[in-house]
Design an enzyme around this catalytic site. Structure first.
Site, PDB file in Angstrom:
ATOM      1  N   ASP A   1       0.857  -1.175   0.000  1.00  0.00           N
ATOM      2  CA  ASP A   1       0.000   0.000   0.000  1.00  0.00           C
ATOM      3  C   ASP A   1       0.900   1.234   0.000  1.00  0.00           C
ATOM      4  O   ASP A   1       1.894   1.273   0.733  1.00  0.00           O
ATOM      5  CB  ASP A   1      -0.929   0.004   1.224  1.00  0.00           C
ATOM      6  CG  ASP A   1      -2.105   0.945   1.011  1.00  0.00           C
ATOM      7  OD1 ASP A   1      -2.639   0.985  -0.119  1.00  0.00           O
ATOM      8  OD2 ASP A   1      -2.499   1.641   1.960  1.00  0.00           O
TER       9      ASP A   1
ATOM     10  N   TYR B   1       0.350  11.524  -8.073  1.00  0.00           N
ATOM     11  CA  TYR B   1       0.800  12.859  -7.676  1.00  0.00           C
ATOM     12  C   TYR B   1       2.170  13.216  -8.239  1.00  0.00           C
ATOM     13  O   TYR B   1       2.747  14.233  -7.852  1.00  0.00           O
ATOM     14  CB  TYR B   1       0.826  12.948  -6.141  1.00  0.00           C
ATOM     15  CG  TYR B   1      -0.531  12.717  -5.517  1.00  0.00           C
ATOM     16  CD1 TYR B   1      -1.437  13.765  -5.337  1.00  0.00           C
ATOM     17  CD2 TYR B   1      -0.936  11.435  -5.133  1.00  0.00           C
ATOM     18  CE1 TYR B   1      -2.692  13.556  -4.774  1.00  0.00           C
ATOM     19  CE2 TYR B   1      -2.190  11.205  -4.582  1.00  0.00           C
ATOM     20  CZ  TYR B   1      -3.061  12.276  -4.407  1.00  0.00           C
ATOM     21  OH  TYR B   1      -4.304  12.048  -3.865  1.00  0.00           O
TER      22      TYR B   1
HETATM   23  P1  IMP Z   1      -1.071   2.101  -4.481  1.00  0.00           P
HETATM   24  O1  IMP Z   1      -1.278   1.648  -3.076  1.00  0.00           O
HETATM   25  O2  IMP Z   1       0.272   1.737  -5.043  1.00  0.00           O
HETATM   26  O3  IMP Z   1      -2.225   1.705  -5.386  1.00  0.00           O
HETATM   27  O4  IMP Z   1      -1.075   3.715  -4.447  1.00  0.00           O
HETATM   28  C1  IMP Z   1      -2.201   4.433  -3.987  1.00  0.00           C
HETATM   29  C2  IMP Z   1      -2.204   5.844  -4.545  1.00  0.00           C
HETATM   30  O5  IMP Z   1      -1.087   6.582  -4.031  1.00  0.00           O
HETATM   31  C3  IMP Z   1      -2.083   5.943  -6.056  1.00  0.00           C
HETATM   32  O6  IMP Z   1      -3.344   5.843  -6.686  1.00  0.00           O
HETATM   33  C4  IMP Z   1      -1.489   7.339  -6.228  1.00  0.00           C
HETATM   34  O7  IMP Z   1      -2.488   8.333  -6.132  1.00  0.00           O
HETATM   35  C5  IMP Z   1      -0.572   7.464  -5.025  1.00  0.00           C
HETATM   36  N1  IMP Z   1       0.796   7.006  -5.382  1.00  0.00           N
HETATM   37  C6  IMP Z   1       1.418   5.871  -4.958  1.00  0.00           C
HETATM   38  N2  IMP Z   1       2.650   5.760  -5.498  1.00  0.00           N
HETATM   39  C7  IMP Z   1       2.799   6.859  -6.287  1.00  0.00           C
HETATM   40  C8  IMP Z   1       3.870   7.309  -7.116  1.00  0.00           C
HETATM   41  O8  IMP Z   1       4.936   6.682  -7.282  1.00  0.00           O
HETATM   42  N3  IMP Z   1       3.646   8.485  -7.754  1.00  0.00           N
HETATM   43  C9  IMP Z   1       2.502   9.199  -7.634  1.00  0.00           C
HETATM   44  N4  IMP Z   1       1.487   8.822  -6.893  1.00  0.00           N
HETATM   45  C10 IMP Z   1       1.624   7.662  -6.203  1.00  0.00           C
END
Ligand code: IMP
Length: 188
Positions: free
Chosen positions: A67, A148
């Site tokens: 996450d 972001y």
């Molecule tokens: P996840 O848990 O990897 O799905 O990330 C959740 C959310 O965090 C994503 O939908 C993005 O909005 C943000 N996020 C996570 N990693 C990144 C990154 O490397 N760049 C930009 N946004 C990120």
């Protein structure tokens, strides 16, 4: 040894496979697991565990949940665990707009991305964490990446993640740091 990663994202699977060449990385799609995993944890750790636990319960294979999100101390830690759906579900433009609006006139712009990994197997439950510190830009710049990236400038750099080459971002990213911790653990 196989590690099942709790994702349908083939890019994520490939990124992990590249960092762990000695392991066979599989994903939810390889097991035809298409249930929606309800991420209702209150922390990154809890959400990573929910994903790993789902995979482990379904397959019995060593399973890795992850996450990630953006943490802005000046906003009390938001968007945090709500990063993906801060203004609209995976609506990156709306999410960025909300953060920039909330930060308007705020000179304290430090922020970090965080990834928490949870490994669950027969005999263990372990966590690994990676962060990349930086600051929030005042406006969006760059086309690459996702989420972001267009407003995050990592420390010691002048460009946003969305302006940097993907290979450069992937060297210093929160995900890379967390995966390196994981790799160190596997090697030990
Ligand atoms: P996840 O848990 O990897 O799905 O990330 C959740 C959310 O965090 C994503 O939908 C993005 O909005 C943000 N996020 C996570 N990693 C990144 C990154 O490397 N760049 C930009 N946004 C990120």
């Amino acid at each position: 040894m196989e590690i099942l990663v709790a994702t349908h994202n083939e890019h994520k699977k490939a990124e992990i496979q590249q960092i762990l060449p000695d392991y066979r990385i599989t994903s939810l799609s390889d097991y035809q697991l298409f249930d929606e995993i309800i991420e209702n944890g209150q922390t990154f750790q809890e959400n990573a565990k929910i994903k790993a636990q789902y995979c482990f319960q379904k397959t019995g294979k060593p399973s890795l949940g992850d996450d990630s999100g953006l943490v802005v101390p000046a906003l009390g830690g938001r968007p945090g665990i709500y990063s993906a759906r801060y203004a609209g579900d995976h609506d990156f433009k709306a999410n960025i707009k909300k953060v920039l609006e909330e930060m308007q006139g705020n000179a304290e712009r430090s922020a970090y991305f965080i990834t928490v990994l949870c490994l669950i197997s027969e005999d263990q439950e372990r966590y690994f964490e990676g962060r990349v510190y930086g600051k929030l830009a005042h406006e969006v710049s760059g086309e690459k990446g996702f989420g972001y990236d267009p407003i995050f400038i990592p420390e010691h750099h002048n460009l946003t993640f969305a302006e940097m080459k993907t290979t450069e971002k992937n060297k210093i990213s929160h995900r890379a740091h967390a995966l390196r911790q994981f790799l160190e653990y596997l090697k030990a």
